[in-house]
Scaffold this motif. Sequence first.
Motif, PDB file in Angstrom:
ATOM      1  N   GLY A 134       0.820  -1.209   0.000  1.00  0.00           N
ATOM      2  CA  GLY A 134       0.000   0.000   0.000  1.00  0.00           C
ATOM      3  C   GLY A 134       0.848   1.250   0.000  1.00  0.00           C
ATOM      4  O   GLY A 134       2.049   1.214  -0.301  1.00  0.00           O
ATOM      5  N   GLU A 135       0.228   2.371   0.338  1.00  0.00           N
ATOM      6  CA  GLU A 135       0.907   3.663   0.309  1.00  0.00           C
ATOM      7  C   GLU A 135       1.480   4.009   1.684  1.00  0.00           C
ATOM      8  O   GLU A 135       0.786   3.892   2.692  1.00  0.00           O
ATOM      9  N   TYR A 136       2.724   4.466   1.696  1.00  0.00           N
ATOM     10  CA  TYR A 136       3.401   4.887   2.925  1.00  0.00           C
ATOM     11  C   TYR A 136       3.671   6.392   2.825  1.00  0.00           C
ATOM     12  O   TYR A 136       4.404   6.835   1.948  1.00  0.00           O
ATOM     13  N   HIS A 137       3.059   7.143   3.739  1.00  0.00           N
ATOM     14  CA  HIS A 137       3.175   8.599   3.714  1.00  0.00           C
ATOM     15  C   HIS A 137       4.190   9.072   4.769  1.00  0.00           C
ATOM     16  O   HIS A 137       3.999   8.832   5.962  1.00  0.00           O
ATOM     17  N   PHE A 138       5.232   9.731   4.297  1.00  0.00           N
ATOM     18  CA  PHE A 138       6.234  10.326   5.177  1.00  0.00           C
ATOM     19  C   PHE A 138       5.843  11.772   5.472  1.00  0.00           C
ATOM     20  O   PHE A 138       5.301  12.474   4.609  1.00  0.00           O
ATOM     21  N   GLY A 139       6.125  12.207   6.704  1.00  0.00           N
ATOM     22  CA  GLY A 139       5.801  13.568   7.107  1.00  0.00           C
ATOM     23  C   GLY A 139       6.996  14.497   6.980  1.00  0.00           C
ATOM     24  O   GLY A 139       7.864  14.324   6.118  1.00  0.00           O
ATOM     25  N   ASN A 140       7.045  15.489   7.855  1.00  0.00           N
ATOM     26  CA  ASN A 140       8.121  16.478   7.822  1.00  0.00           C
ATOM     27  C   ASN A 140       9.410  15.941   8.438  1.00  0.00           C
ATOM     28  O   ASN A 140       9.417  14.923   9.138  1.00  0.00           O
ATOM     29  N   LEU A 141      10.478  16.672   8.182  1.00  0.00           N
ATOM     30  CA  LEU A 141      11.802  16.345   8.723  1.00  0.00           C
ATOM     31  C   LEU A 141      12.132  17.404   9.762  1.00  0.00           C
ATOM     32  O   LEU A 141      12.138  18.603   9.461  1.00  0.00           O
ATOM     33  N   ASN A 142      12.388  16.984  10.999  1.00  0.00           N
ATOM     34  CA  ASN A 142      12.661  17.915  12.103  1.00  0.00           C
ATOM     35  C   ASN A 142      14.123  17.800  12.525  1.00  0.00           C
ATOM     36  O   ASN A 142      14.597  16.705  12.831  1.00  0.00           O
ATOM     37  N   VAL A 143      14.809  18.950  12.546  1.00  0.00           N
ATOM     38  CA  VAL A 143      16.220  18.981  12.930  1.00  0.00           C
ATOM     39  C   VAL A 143      16.377  19.910  14.129  1.00  0.00           C
ATOM     40  O   VAL A 143      15.985  21.080  14.076  1.00  0.00           O
ATOM     41  N   PHE A 144      16.956  19.385  15.213  1.00  0.00           N
ATOM     42  CA  PHE A 144      17.202  20.153  16.435  1.00  0.00           C
ATOM     43  C   PHE A 144      18.705  20.402  16.535  1.00  0.00           C
ATOM     44  O   PHE A 144      19.491  19.456  16.595  1.00  0.00           O
ATOM     45  N   THR A 145      19.085  21.681  16.561  1.00  0.00           N
ATOM     46  CA  THR A 145      20.495  22.078  16.515  1.00  0.00           C
ATOM     47  C   THR A 145      20.904  22.761  17.818  1.00  0.00           C
ATOM     48  O   THR A 145      20.159  23.593  18.348  1.00  0.00           O
ATOM     49  N   SER A 146      22.082  22.411  18.306  1.00  0.00           N
ATOM     50  CA  SER A 146      22.634  23.088  19.486  1.00  0.00           C
ATOM     51  C   SER A 146      24.112  23.353  19.264  1.00  0.00           C
ATOM     52  O   SER A 146      24.798  22.614  18.537  1.00  0.00           O
TER      53      SER A 146
END
Length: 444
Positions: A134-146
């Motif tokens: 079936g269909e696999y839906h990917f969401g957003n990409l979150n990057v946390f920087t310090s």
Amino acid sequence: MKKFLKSLYLKRRFFIVLFSLSVLFVGAYFFPELFGVIRLFFYLFILAVAFDIFLLYRNRIGIQATRVLPEKLSNGDENPIEIKVINRYQFKVSLKIIDELPVQWQIRDFKIEAILNPSDEKIFTYQVRPTERGEYHFGNLNVFTSSVLGLVVRKQQFSAEGMVPNYPSFLQLKKYDFIAFSNKLKLFGLKKIRRIGHTMEFEQIKDYSIGDDIRNINWKATAKRNNLMVNQFQDEKSQPVYSVIDKGRVMKMPFNNLSLLDYAINSTLVISNIVLKKHDKAGMFTFSRKVSDRVIAQRRNAQMHLILETLYNIETDFSESDFSRLYVDVKRNIKQRSLLLLYTNFETMDALHRQLPYLQAINKTHLLVVIFFENTELKSFLNKEAKTTHQVFEKTIAEKFIFEKKLIVNELLKYGIQSILTSPENLTVNTINKYLEIKARGMI
């Protein structure tokens, strides 16, 4: 300002320092002479936080990240997903990458942690194993920087939404396509079978030459021409091979997160490719309450694509499979003698005997191979030590079911029906071996 606050997070180190300062301020109540020093530390802490925020937000771009998705996923296999990250800061940063994965995997703790040097570029690869077509839906990409101070975190969210269809295992198709035509069959469980006898069709009559089989001499033509003439034959090709998939409720049983239906679908894709490469005609159809998803056995360039697209949409209907309907459909629509690879499952002799008359009837006009599955869960259960009377009883019942599977094989053989009893993970290999054996023995 609102956007800025949404992207700003405080790290654990911030709270540790703040808590330590609070304790020191409490201690200063008892030691007033330390209050000035502690207050100085507090101001330095505020300055450090402000400087950390300045470092992270001075560069508007900060971090750039993109996700590279494949065109399609291969069901039941490890599929690589790539995340490309570029550090646009002029100093070393620590990253935590959280990818919003499809809901089918139910993964809530996925993260990638790394350290990037100034202007550094890295590609992070992780593996995913889909188990549902079936269909696999990917969401957003979150990057946390310090930064090196590690007091605050800047969150950047990259719009990387995408959909990837999950198809039957085309990675297995490529793997066995190479193996079946290489010289390393044994390394992968495939058998190299010596061709037995002659499975030939007549091509022409030609003059005898040294090395020709004298058993093929055509005496009538020899008498007419007054010269030795022999019949020339060629291997029979383009024999129809159908994969017949039972999509009733017996095929919904799961093993290693894949249903028996998905194992059968993956095997059908691989064996269809092998059949076409062996110059036979590959086709398929499914059945349950009725026969559907039909692909007529042919040899053409688009055949594999048609089979792949058909397999992609197959789903079980959780009903009792009608073998009488299967027999009627085979008799009506398949006129040429064909090899039928029937993927189904029988757990008991009673279940087999209910369908045996229809299997016999199909086997009279076609070469039928019944493919059904070992219960690997029962086998692993038998390997455990029984410590109580109840466990001994359970192991006895498990042995009975395993033995009954072997009786089913013997029962089918008694009526001249070929069969394969296999574990789900070895289904593809055993099916290829059976097909190669049948070809070598000239049974179709």
